[in-house]
Design a protein around this motif. Structure first.
Motif, PDB file in Angstrom:
ATOM      1  N   GLY A 187      34.365  56.798  55.766  1.00  0.00           N
ATOM      2  CA  GLY A 187      34.049  55.472  56.256  1.00  0.00           C
ATOM      3  C   GLY A 187      34.569  54.320  55.415  1.00  0.00           C
ATOM      4  O   GLY A 187      34.216  53.167  55.659  1.00  0.00           O
ATOM      5  N   TYR A 188      35.408  54.605  54.441  1.00  0.00           N
ATOM      6  CA  TYR A 188      35.979  53.553  53.608  1.00  0.00           C
ATOM      7  C   TYR A 188      37.312  53.103  54.179  1.00  0.00           C
ATOM      8  O   TYR A 188      38.050  53.880  54.771  1.00  0.00           O
ATOM      9  CB  TYR A 188      36.188  54.041  52.171  1.00  0.00           C
ATOM     10  N   ARG A 189      37.621  51.843  53.969  1.00  0.00           N
ATOM     11  CA  ARG A 189      38.909  51.294  54.377  1.00  0.00           C
ATOM     12  C   ARG A 189      39.897  51.412  53.221  1.00  0.00           C
ATOM     13  O   ARG A 189      39.508  51.611  52.080  1.00  0.00           O
ATOM     14  CB  ARG A 189      38.760  49.815  54.771  1.00  0.00           C
ATOM     15  N   ARG A 190      41.158  51.242  53.528  1.00  0.00           N
ATOM     16  CA  ARG A 190      42.215  51.269  52.514  1.00  0.00           C
ATOM     17  C   ARG A 190      41.920  50.251  51.412  1.00  0.00           C
ATOM     18  O   ARG A 190      42.056  50.535  50.231  1.00  0.00           O
ATOM     19  CB  ARG A 190      43.548  50.971  53.194  1.00  0.00           C
ATOM     20  N   GLU A 191      41.481  49.055  51.814  1.00  0.00           N
ATOM     21  CA  GLU A 191      41.179  47.994  50.843  1.00  0.00           C
ATOM     22  C   GLU A 191      40.038  48.397  49.909  1.00  0.00           C
ATOM     23  O   GLU A 191      40.050  48.061  48.723  1.00  0.00           O
ATOM     24  CB  GLU A 191      40.828  46.692  51.575  1.00  0.00           C
ATOM     25  N   ASP A 192      39.045  49.121  50.453  1.00  0.00           N
ATOM     26  CA  ASP A 192      37.934  49.602  49.625  1.00  0.00           C
ATOM     27  C   ASP A 192      38.447  50.572  48.557  1.00  0.00           C
ATOM     28  O   ASP A 192      38.035  50.512  47.403  1.00  0.00           O
ATOM     29  CB  ASP A 192      36.871  50.306  50.483  1.00  0.00           C
ATOM     30  N   LEU A 193      39.340  51.448  48.968  1.00  0.00           N
ATOM     31  CA  LEU A 193      39.899  52.423  48.042  1.00  0.00           C
ATOM     32  C   LEU A 193      40.730  51.736  46.959  1.00  0.00           C
ATOM     33  O   LEU A 193      40.633  52.082  45.778  1.00  0.00           O
ATOM     34  CB  LEU A 193      40.749  53.442  48.808  1.00  0.00           C
ATOM     35  N   ILE A 194      41.500  50.727  47.343  1.00  0.00           N
ATOM     36  CA  ILE A 194      42.313  49.991  46.371  1.00  0.00           C
ATOM     37  C   ILE A 194      41.396  49.311  45.354  1.00  0.00           C
ATOM     38  O   ILE A 194      41.656  49.344  44.147  1.00  0.00           O
ATOM     39  CB  ILE A 194      43.226  48.967  47.074  1.00  0.00           C
ATOM     40  N   THR A 195      40.308  48.736  45.829  1.00  0.00           N
ATOM     41  CA  THR A 195      39.339  48.081  44.926  1.00  0.00           C
ATOM     42  C   THR A 195      38.761  49.107  43.950  1.00  0.00           C
ATOM     43  O   THR A 195      38.651  48.832  42.750  1.00  0.00           O
ATOM     44  CB  THR A 195      38.206  47.414  45.747  1.00  0.00           C
ATOM     45  N   MET A 196      38.409  50.281  44.467  1.00  0.00           N
ATOM     46  CA  MET A 196      37.866  51.336  43.591  1.00  0.00           C
ATOM     47  C   MET A 196      38.880  51.728  42.515  1.00  0.00           C
ATOM     48  O   MET A 196      38.520  51.887  41.350  1.00  0.00           O
ATOM     49  CB  MET A 196      37.492  52.572  44.406  1.00  0.00           C
ATOM     50  N   LEU A 197      40.141  51.861  42.903  1.00  0.00           N
ATOM     51  CA  LEU A 197      41.169  52.246  41.937  1.00  0.00           C
ATOM     52  C   LEU A 197      41.381  51.160  40.892  1.00  0.00           C
ATOM     53  O   LEU A 197      41.588  51.452  39.706  1.00  0.00           O
ATOM     54  CB  LEU A 197      42.494  52.549  42.658  1.00  0.00           C
ATOM     55  N   GLU A 198      41.309  49.907  41.309  1.00  0.00           N
ATOM     56  CA  GLU A 198      41.482  48.810  40.368  1.00  0.00           C
ATOM     57  C   GLU A 198      40.333  48.721  39.367  1.00  0.00           C
ATOM     58  O   GLU A 198      40.509  48.226  38.265  1.00  0.00           O
ATOM     59  CB  GLU A 198      41.632  47.488  41.125  1.00  0.00           C
ATOM     60  N   GLU A 199      39.169  49.222  39.750  1.00  0.00           N
ATOM     61  CA  GLU A 199      38.002  49.184  38.867  1.00  0.00           C
ATOM     62  C   GLU A 199      38.012  50.314  37.835  1.00  0.00           C
ATOM     63  O   GLU A 199      37.238  50.280  36.882  1.00  0.00           O
ATOM     64  CB  GLU A 199      36.716  49.266  39.694  1.00  0.00           C
ATOM     65  N   LEU A 200      38.879  51.292  38.029  1.00  0.00           N
ATOM     66  CA  LEU A 200      38.957  52.404  37.075  1.00  0.00           C
ATOM     67  C   LEU A 200      39.478  51.900  35.728  1.00  0.00           C
ATOM     68  O   LEU A 200      40.342  51.025  35.687  1.00  0.00           O
ATOM     69  CB  LEU A 200      39.870  53.505  37.595  1.00  0.00           C
TER      70      LEU A 200
END
Length: 115
Positions: free
Chosen positions: A101-114
């Motif tokens: 249920g996540y969008r591409r933008e959500d995933l990009i945000t998660m990766l940027e927070e790593l």
């Protein structure tokens, strides 16, 4: 070559086969010049149509990873570079995120927070 497919995966089977072979190349299971098993044998082991395997092999040939030689079968042209392997894993991650249920933008945000 030990390949497995996830029948619950929404991706087309030829993409799953290509991804599995790409991973095997990236992990060093096969070296440049090594021959792959015949498409018919791979298809039989996976329980899928040989044309599905051939489509995956053609995709990998088009990427420059495999060579087709008349009378000699399919051999490894070169090892999957790190970028190709990462792209494959990124596609899989995006597909999993979409299923959850996540969008591409959500995933990009998660990766940027790593870190």
């Amino acid at each position: 070559m030990l390949l497995t497919l996830d029948l619950n995966d929404a991706r087309p089977l030829h993409e799953q086969v290509a991804g599995a072979i790409r991973r095997a190349l990236g992990e060093g299971t096969y070296a440049p010049g090594d021959r792959l098993p015949p498409a018919r044998d791979l298809a039989e082991a996976l329980g899928i149509n040989p044309n599905t395997v051939l489509r995956a092999l053609r995709d990998l040939r088009d990427e420059g990873l495999l060579e087709f030689r008349r009378g000699r079968g399919v051999s490894v042209a070169g090892r999957a570079d790190g970028r190709a392997l990462l792209l494959q894993r990124a596609r899989e991650l995006l597909e999993e995120a979409t299923r959850l249920g996540y969008r591409r933008e959500d995933l990009i945000t998660m990766l940027e927070e790593l870190p």
